[in-house]
Design an enzyme around this catalytic site. Structure first.
Site, PDB file in Angstrom:
ATOM      1  N   GLU A 100       3.063 104.907   6.370  1.00 37.69           N
ATOM      2  CA  GLU A 100       2.088 104.555   7.404  1.00 37.69           C
ATOM      3  C   GLU A 100       2.748 104.405   8.771  1.00 37.69           C
ATOM      4  O   GLU A 100       2.206 104.849   9.787  1.00 37.69           O
ATOM      5  CB  GLU A 100       1.363 103.246   7.035  1.00 37.69           C
ATOM      6  CG  GLU A 100       0.546 103.329   5.769  1.00 37.69           C
ATOM      7  CD  GLU A 100       1.323 102.952   4.508  1.00 37.69           C
ATOM      8  OE1 GLU A 100       0.658 102.639   3.511  1.00 37.69           O
ATOM      9  OE2 GLU A 100       2.573 102.994   4.512  1.00 37.69           O
TER      10      GLU A 100
ATOM     11  N   CYS B  94       3.139  97.419   7.086  1.00 36.79           N
ATOM     12  CA  CYS B  94       2.316  98.551   7.521  1.00 36.79           C
ATOM     13  C   CYS B  94       0.963  98.083   8.032  1.00 36.79           C
ATOM     14  O   CYS B  94       0.463  98.587   9.040  1.00 36.79           O
ATOM     15  CB  CYS B  94       2.155  99.546   6.379  1.00 36.79           C
ATOM     16  SG  CYS B  94       3.719 100.356   5.954  1.00 36.79           S
TER      17      CYS B  94
ATOM     18  N   CYS C  91       1.383  97.775   2.661  1.00 36.17           N
ATOM     19  CA  CYS C  91       2.106  96.514   2.541  1.00 36.17           C
ATOM     20  C   CYS C  91       1.844  95.695   3.810  1.00 36.17           C
ATOM     21  O   CYS C  91       1.280  96.208   4.786  1.00 36.17           O
ATOM     22  CB  CYS C  91       3.597  96.790   2.369  1.00 36.17           C
ATOM     23  SG  CYS C  91       4.399  97.360   3.894  1.00 36.17           S
TER      24      CYS C  91
ATOM     25  N   HIS D  62       8.417 103.399   6.156  1.00 36.01           N
ATOM     26  CA  HIS D  62       7.236 103.548   5.313  1.00 36.01           C
ATOM     27  C   HIS D  62       6.346 104.662   5.851  1.00 36.01           C
ATOM     28  O   HIS D  62       6.355 104.973   7.039  1.00 36.01           O
ATOM     29  CB  HIS D  62       6.448 102.237   5.261  1.00 36.01           C
ATOM     30  CG  HIS D  62       7.101 101.173   4.446  1.00 36.01           C
ATOM     31  ND1 HIS D  62       6.384 100.200   3.797  1.00 36.01           N
ATOM     32  CD2 HIS D  62       8.409 100.922   4.168  1.00 36.01           C
ATOM     33  CE1 HIS D  62       7.209  99.400   3.151  1.00 36.01           C
ATOM     34  NE2 HIS D  62       8.454  99.812   3.371  1.00 36.01           N
TER      35      HIS D  62
END
Length: 146
Positions: free
Chosen positions: A48, A79, A76, A46
């Protein structure tokens, strides 16, 4: 924020997912990332997390308490947890989880699962203890770090 959104837009144009993130310290970008889940076949890839990894490497620490994160979308649970682990104190988002849900990118299920008692979650734990001869890694770590 404009850089995080630019990363997200460019990632979409390159065939990726619409997420970008940057880590900023003292007004300077020290880490950035885009969502590469599909490209890398990695559910942890992801934006982040990529930005946090890069920033930690740049600073030589896992403590980003003096940094800010700018993310194109609301993080999410994975993260967000990583942001807690890295001690990030401030996060700015361009688009909300509701905005993402409108186009089929909802994280609601994961937040709902984490809110449930362990016994009610879709993933169940079963503890299997090793034999008594195995040195406990937690205690070994504790001894080594004293």
């Amino acid at each position: 924020m404009s850089r995080a959104v630019e990363l997200a837009r460019n990632n979409v144009l390159s065939g990726g997912e619409p997420f970008g993130a940057v880590i900023v310290k003292d007004g300077k970008i020290i880490g950035e990332g885009v969502n590469r889940v599909s490209a890398e076949h990695d559910p942890t890839a992801h934006a982040e997390i990529a930005a946090i990894r890069e920033a930690c490497k740049q600073l030589g620490t896992t403590d980003l308490s003096d940094c800010e994160i700018y993310a194109s979308g609301e993080p999410c649970p994975m993260c967000l947890s990583t942001m807690y682990w890295a001690n990030v104190k401030t996060a700015y988002i361009a688009y909300t989880a509701d905005d993402a849900a409108e186009v089929g990118l909802s994280s609601a299920y994961y937040y709902e699962q984490l809110a449930l008692p362990k016994a009610e979650r879709a993933i169940q734990y079963e503890q299997i203890k090793p034999n008594d001869k195995t040195e406990h890694p937690y205690r070994l770590w504790q001894e080594k770090t004293r």
